[in-house]
Design a protein around this motif. Structure first.
Motif, PDB file in Angstrom:
ATOM      1  N   ASP A  90      -4.165   7.116  -2.602  1.00  0.00           N
ATOM      2  CA  ASP A  90      -3.537   5.914  -2.038  1.00  0.00           C
ATOM      3  C   ASP A  90      -3.677   4.776  -3.045  1.00  0.00           C
ATOM      4  O   ASP A  90      -4.725   4.635  -3.695  1.00  0.00           O
ATOM      5  N   SER A 104       1.786   7.430  -6.931  1.00  0.00           N
ATOM      6  CA  SER A 104       0.710   8.423  -7.004  1.00  0.00           C
ATOM      7  C   SER A 104       0.270   8.698  -8.437  1.00  0.00           C
ATOM      8  O   SER A 104      -0.654   9.493  -8.664  1.00  0.00           O
ATOM      9  N   GLU A 156       3.463   0.387   2.829  1.00  0.00           N
ATOM     10  CA  GLU A 156       3.066  -0.535   3.897  1.00  0.00           C
ATOM     11  C   GLU A 156       2.744  -1.903   3.286  1.00  0.00           C
ATOM     12  O   GLU A 156       2.074  -1.990   2.243  1.00  0.00           O
ATOM     13  N   THR A 209       2.040  10.479   2.854  1.00  0.00           N
ATOM     14  CA  THR A 209       3.339  10.335   3.514  1.00  0.00           C
ATOM     15  C   THR A 209       4.415   9.772   2.593  1.00  0.00           C
ATOM     16  O   THR A 209       5.610   9.865   2.910  1.00  0.00           O
ATOM     17  N   LYS A 251       4.908   6.692   2.204  1.00  0.00           N
ATOM     18  CA  LYS A 251       5.373   5.438   2.803  1.00  0.00           C
ATOM     19  C   LYS A 251       4.744   4.231   2.100  1.00  0.00           C
ATOM     20  O   LYS A 251       3.651   4.309   1.528  1.00  0.00           O
ATOM     21  N   LEU A 308      -8.645   3.509   2.205  1.00  0.00           N
ATOM     22  CA  LEU A 308      -7.790   4.202   1.250  1.00  0.00           C
ATOM     23  C   LEU A 308      -8.215   5.655   1.149  1.00  0.00           C
ATOM     24  O   LEU A 308      -9.391   5.949   0.932  1.00  0.00           O
ATOM     25  N   ASP A 309      -7.255   6.545   1.320  1.00  0.00           N
ATOM     26  CA  ASP A 309      -7.477   7.971   1.143  1.00  0.00           C
ATOM     27  C   ASP A 309      -7.179   8.339  -0.311  1.00  0.00           C
ATOM     28  O   ASP A 309      -6.603   7.534  -1.063  1.00  0.00           O
ATOM     29  N   LEU A 334       0.845  -1.199   0.000  1.00  0.00           N
ATOM     30  CA  LEU A 334       0.000   0.000   0.000  1.00  0.00           C
ATOM     31  C   LEU A 334       0.877   1.244   0.000  1.00  0.00           C
ATOM     32  O   LEU A 334       1.687   1.438   0.910  1.00  0.00           O
ATOM     33  N   HIS A 335       0.718   2.060  -1.019  1.00  0.00           N
ATOM     34  CA  HIS A 335       1.447   3.322  -1.096  1.00  0.00           C
ATOM     35  C   HIS A 335       0.550   4.437  -0.581  1.00  0.00           C
ATOM     36  O   HIS A 335      -0.523   4.703  -1.152  1.00  0.00           O
ATOM     37  N   ARG A 336       0.973   5.074   0.531  1.00  0.00           N
ATOM     38  CA  ARG A 336       0.228   6.188   1.109  1.00  0.00           C
ATOM     39  C   ARG A 336       0.694   7.480   0.447  1.00  0.00           C
ATOM     40  O   ARG A 336       1.861   7.888   0.585  1.00  0.00           O
ATOM     41  N   HIS A 337      -0.221   8.118  -0.260  1.00  0.00           N
ATOM     42  CA  HIS A 337       0.123   9.329  -0.991  1.00  0.00           C
ATOM     43  C   HIS A 337       0.561  10.456  -0.056  1.00  0.00           C
ATOM     44  O   HIS A 337       1.518  11.193  -0.354  1.00  0.00           O
TER      45      HIS A 337
END
Length: 487
Positions: A411, A445, A379, A375, A377, A407-408, A370-373
């Motif tokens: 993400d 992203s 996961e 941050t 980071k 998911l935001d 999981l790519h957090r847009h």
């Protein structure tokens, strides 16, 4: 008076000698004419053999019919009462009858109670010879020819201890030829001929003719075998292409509309067909089931299991919004039908677009990333679970469980098979998690279409030689910005 008698006697003597010489010359001419006729007949028979053999090849006969044509021509050329063609098996230890022409004497001993029946019934004799292989190490002359690669001429079989004794005349060998079928040093089999029709013994001339026939036949058999192998390969290629097309149809043509989410997926088989698959399944209430799976092994067996798994999952997916519960039921259904040496790893998730959440269960598959847009980071979404098809349910049901994530906007969740991370380069080093995470950091992203293409390009560039050791499948899911729309 006496001189006249002497002259008359001399005249009669000269006349007698002249007539005798004329008779002898006439006899020699007849013998030469007879020999010429024999040679012409042998030439006619031999060229008839070549013609028939050529016709057999041009007609694209299968090997069984070609062997029968070869043997029939060989017995005609040698004027034999019967003949047999034995082929060496793949292990090179046994000769098996491949063609029969006439009542051929058994090369090995026959049970006494069966000999009378075989002598009376030619069909039963043929069946017996086909059932009884000749070990290469047996004393039979045809086995000796195959072992040594040298032809055998036996003028009197009765004096040769290698022949079994039979009281029944139809089973007796009197004169015998055995010539190996050899092509480029490889023994393919043996042609044997028994008992001339005129009752005479076979001669060196007969043996030489059969040698020539065997050379032509061995080449023809070699060509026929290559043709058969080529035809089989073409058929296999055609079948694989059909299987590949069927599998392509089983995969989704395009990603569905998942607003406010976007998805992209790709399957790259290592062979013509793949054991990997992905799918999008509507499960009701506006929710979607997304799946990625990897069947152990490659090729046709894995692709068949993949098709079976896909069908089962599609039938049970609408029964529950819990991925873990669906995988428990799938494991119960698939376990009885999967081989002990095969299993399936799978990640199955249920997307609720309205809630912006994903519920996920993992059956021994690679953890999604999981790519957090917000941050940047990466996961690993870890969830407990065992591969499908290993356990009937007692252990599997207890180990597997759901994990829920939200998911935001922008993400991105990436599901993949191990063919991606295990792609090797020229030095044997694998693409690995490190390169995958680096790619996600740079392109996570971006749109999912761009991300999937970028990952595949990176893997191919890493592999350098373009070879692919395993199937590669990717599935990327991203929540869009409120202002974005699916393409």
């Amino acid at each position: 008076m006496i001189p006249w008698l002497i002259v008359a006697a001399l005249f009669l003597s000269v006349l007698f000698l002249a007539r005798r010489r004329a008779a002898r010359d006439a006899l020699q001419r007849e013998e030469l004419r007879a020999e010429l006729l024999v040679l012409q007949e042998e030439k006619r028979v031999y060229f008839s053999f070549l013609h028939e053999l050529g016709e057999a090849i041009s007609e694209d006969l299968d090997q069984k019919l070609l062997l029968q044509v070869v043997l029939h021509c060989a017995t005609n050329v040698t004027d034999a009462q019967s003949g047999a063609l034995y082929m060496l098996d793949e292990e090179g230890k046994t000769l098996r009858l491949a063609a029969l022409d006439g009542p051929f004497p058994p090369p090995l001993a026959v049970p006494p109670d069966a000999a009378d029946d075989l002598a009376r019934d030619r069909l039963r004799l043929g069946s017996f010879l086909r059932r009884e292989p000749v070990p290469l190490e047996s004393p039979a002359p045809l086995a000796a020819a195959a072992r040594s690669g040298k032809a055998e001429l036996i003028r009197s079989a009765a004096k040769d201890p290698r022949f079994p004794f039979f009281e029944q005349e139809p089973l007796q060998a009197h004169s015998y030829l055995a010539v190996p079928l050899e092509y480029r040093g490889e023994i393919l089999g043996v042609i044997a001929a028994a008992n001339r029709r005129d009752g005479h013994a076979f001669t060196e001339a007969d043996l030489n003719i059969l040698r020539t026939v065997a050379q032509q036949a061995a080449y023809s058999l070699h060509v026929a075998r290559l043709s058969m192998q080529l035809a089989e390969k073409r058929k296999l290629d055609s079948d694989l292409e059909t299987a590949r097309e069927i599998q392509r149809i089983l995969l989704p043509e395009a990603s569905p509309q998942l607003d406010p989410f976007s998805a992209a997926a790709l399957n790259l088989p290592a062979q013509q067909v793949s054991g990997d698959y992905y799918d999008f399944v509507p499960v009701g209430g506006g929710r979607w089931g997304l799946v990625i799976a990897d069947v152990s092994g490659k090729g046709i067996p894995a692709s068949l299991i993949m098709a079976m798994c896909r069908s089962m999952l599609r039938s049970i997916a609408p029964q529950s919004a819990s991925p873990a519960q669906i995988l428990r039921e799938l494991n119960r259904q698939i376990f009885p039908d999967i081989r002990e040496d095969m299993f399936i790893t799978m990640t199955y998730l249920v997307l609720d677009p309205a809630a912006g959440t994903v519920r996920l269960a993992r059956a021994g598959h690679e953890p999604p990333l999981l790519h957090r847009h917000a941050t940047g980071k990466i996961e690993a979404v870890s969830a407990p679970g065992l591969a499908l098809g290993i356990d009937p349910g007692e252990v599997f049901d207890q180990m597997i469980d759901d994990v829920e994530i939200r998911l935001d906007p922008l993400d991105t969740l990436v599901l993949y098979t191990d063919g991606l991370t295990e792609t090797p380069n020229a030095q044997g080093r694998q693409f690995g998690q490190e390169n995958l995470r680096a790619a996600l950091k740079e392109s996570g992203s971006q749109s999912v279409d761009f991300l999937v293409k970028d990952l595949v390009d990176r893997v191919r560039q890493f592999g350098q030689d373009g070879s692919q050791a395993d199937d590669i499948t990717l599935l990327a899911l991203q929540r869009l910005d409120p202002g974005q729309k699916n393409a």
